[in-house]
Design an enzyme around this catalytic site. Structure first.
Site, PDB file in Angstrom:
ATOM      1  N   ARG A  65       0.819  -1.221   0.000  1.00 47.90           N
ATOM      2  CA  ARG A  65       0.000   0.000   0.000  1.00 47.90           C
ATOM      3  C   ARG A  65       0.846   1.261   0.000  1.00 47.90           C
ATOM      4  O   ARG A  65       0.382   2.339  -0.379  1.00 47.90           O
ATOM      5  CB  ARG A  65      -0.996  -0.034   1.175  1.00 47.90           C
ATOM      6  CG  ARG A  65      -2.074  -1.098   0.975  1.00 47.90           C
ATOM      7  CD  ARG A  65      -3.009  -1.206   2.156  1.00 47.90           C
ATOM      8  NE  ARG A  65      -2.359  -1.635   3.372  1.00 47.90           N
ATOM      9  CZ  ARG A  65      -2.064  -2.898   3.692  1.00 47.90           C
ATOM     10  NH1 ARG A  65      -2.388  -3.868   2.864  1.00 47.90           N
ATOM     11  NH2 ARG A  65      -1.463  -3.195   4.806  1.00 47.90           N
ATOM     12  N   GLU A 102       6.924 -10.139  15.518  1.00 42.85           N
ATOM     13  CA  GLU A 102       6.537 -10.710  16.804  1.00 42.85           C
ATOM     14  C   GLU A 102       6.943 -12.198  16.853  1.00 42.85           C
ATOM     15  O   GLU A 102       7.516 -12.668  17.823  1.00 42.85           O
ATOM     16  CB  GLU A 102       5.029 -10.556  16.977  1.00 42.85           C
ATOM     17  CG  GLU A 102       4.564 -10.783  18.384  1.00 42.85           C
ATOM     18  CD  GLU A 102       3.057 -10.576  18.498  1.00 42.85           C
ATOM     19  OE1 GLU A 102       2.450 -10.146  17.505  1.00 42.85           O
ATOM     20  OE2 GLU A 102       2.530 -10.861  19.581  1.00 42.85           O
TER      21      GLU A 102
HETATM   22  P1  AMP Z   1       5.118  -2.445  11.429  1.00 42.73           P
HETATM   23  O1  AMP Z   1       6.366  -2.983  10.780  1.00 42.73           O
HETATM   24  O2  AMP Z   1       4.723  -3.197  12.648  1.00 42.73           O
HETATM   25  O3  AMP Z   1       5.181  -0.942  11.638  1.00 42.73           O
HETATM   26  O4  AMP Z   1       3.931  -2.737  10.403  1.00 42.73           O
HETATM   27  C1  AMP Z   1       3.714  -1.884   9.340  1.00 42.73           C
HETATM   28  C2  AMP Z   1       3.287  -2.632   8.090  1.00 42.73           C
HETATM   29  O5  AMP Z   1       2.313  -3.632   8.360  1.00 42.73           O
HETATM   30  C3  AMP Z   1       2.669  -1.664   7.091  1.00 42.73           C
HETATM   31  O6  AMP Z   1       3.121  -2.010   5.782  1.00 42.73           O
HETATM   32  C4  AMP Z   1       1.181  -1.864   7.261  1.00 42.73           C
HETATM   33  O7  AMP Z   1       0.517  -1.824   6.030  1.00 42.73           O
HETATM   34  C5  AMP Z   1       1.015  -3.234   7.907  1.00 42.73           C
HETATM   35  N1  AMP Z   1       0.150  -3.201   9.103  1.00 42.73           N
HETATM   36  C6  AMP Z   1       0.544  -3.433  10.377  1.00 42.73           C
HETATM   37  N2  AMP Z   1      -0.494  -3.366  11.220  1.00 42.73           N
HETATM   38  C7  AMP Z   1      -1.568  -3.054  10.470  1.00 42.73           C
HETATM   39  C8  AMP Z   1      -2.970  -2.817  10.771  1.00 42.73           C
HETATM   40  N3  AMP Z   1      -3.448  -2.876  12.021  1.00 42.73           N
HETATM   41  N4  AMP Z   1      -3.795  -2.503   9.740  1.00 42.73           N
HETATM   42  C9  AMP Z   1      -3.316  -2.430   8.481  1.00 42.73           C
HETATM   43  N5  AMP Z   1      -2.034  -2.644   8.135  1.00 42.73           N
HETATM   44  C10 AMP Z   1      -1.161  -2.963   9.116  1.00 42.73           C
END
Ligand code: AMP
Length: 176
Positions: A65, A102
């Site tokens: 996205r 995680e």
């Molecule tokens: P992080 O690495 O934990 O910051 O996760 C970010 C990535 O995971 C991004 O590319 C987001 O599109 C996706 N992502 C993580 N959590 C969500 C959520 N609750 N809703 C939608 N996309 C998420």
């Protein structure tokens, strides 16, 4: 339309999907936002306003996205777009950065010649724990680019991902 009204308009097009992709996660679904041309344009307007002072030479968008919002922003700013992809998708010589989730690990790749000597802004739809954006920042720096900042449509404040991205400017339009 005031800035608050514009934020409200975007927020009204983000759909919560509980327990996707696994139990306990509330997925922030941006497909209603993308399907509303006026709201999608507001996102690009606001991101362009907020990151304008950063004057990036390249937008680095994270699969998948981040490609959509990042490419729209790059086109608006009149700068180039660089894709960061899941392993094995890029056709030319690539560099990989592995990062921890995680449970287990994940990895991202960038073409080795994509960002050298360039000022980059990293874009994704959502900042959660920050692992994905931090790995992207590392890829940019390993390949000789500079990270001028990060921009997201949504930030999940309670996960404190911002703390993993250092002191560089970080823009997010909607906070939960
Ligand atoms: P992080 O690495 O934990 O910051 O996760 C970010 C990535 O995971 C991004 O590319 C987001 O599109 C996706 N992502 C993580 N959590 C969500 C959520 N609750 N809703 C939608 N996309 C998420």
């Amino acid at each position: 339309m005031s800035s608050d009204d514009r934020i409200q308009r975007i927020q009204s097009r983000i759909r919560d999907v509980p327990d996707f992709p696994k139990p306990g996660i509330v997925f922030k679904d941006v497909t209603p936002l993308l399907g509303d041309g006026a709201a999608f344009r507001i996102v690009t307007d606001l991101l362009a306003e907020r990151v304008g002072a950063t004057k990036p030479e390249l937008i680095v968008g994270i699969e998948s996205r981040g490609f959509i919002f990042g490419a729209a922003l790059a086109e608006r700013l009149g700068v180039g777009f660089v894709p960061v992809r899941k392993p094995g998708k890029l056709p030319y010589r690539s560099v990989r950065e592995t990062y921890s989730l995680e449970y287990g690990t994940d990895a991202l790749e960038m073409h080795e010649d994509a960002v050298a000597g360039r000022r980059c802004l990293v874009v994704d739809d959502l900042l959660a724990t920050g692992g994905t954006a931090a790995a992207t920042g590392k890829l940019v720096e390993r390949l000789g680019g500079t990270v001028e900042g990060f921009a997201f449509v949504i930030e999940l404040d309670f996960l404190k991902g911002r703390a993993r991205l250092g002191s560089r400017p970080l823009h997010a339009l909607i906070h939960y």
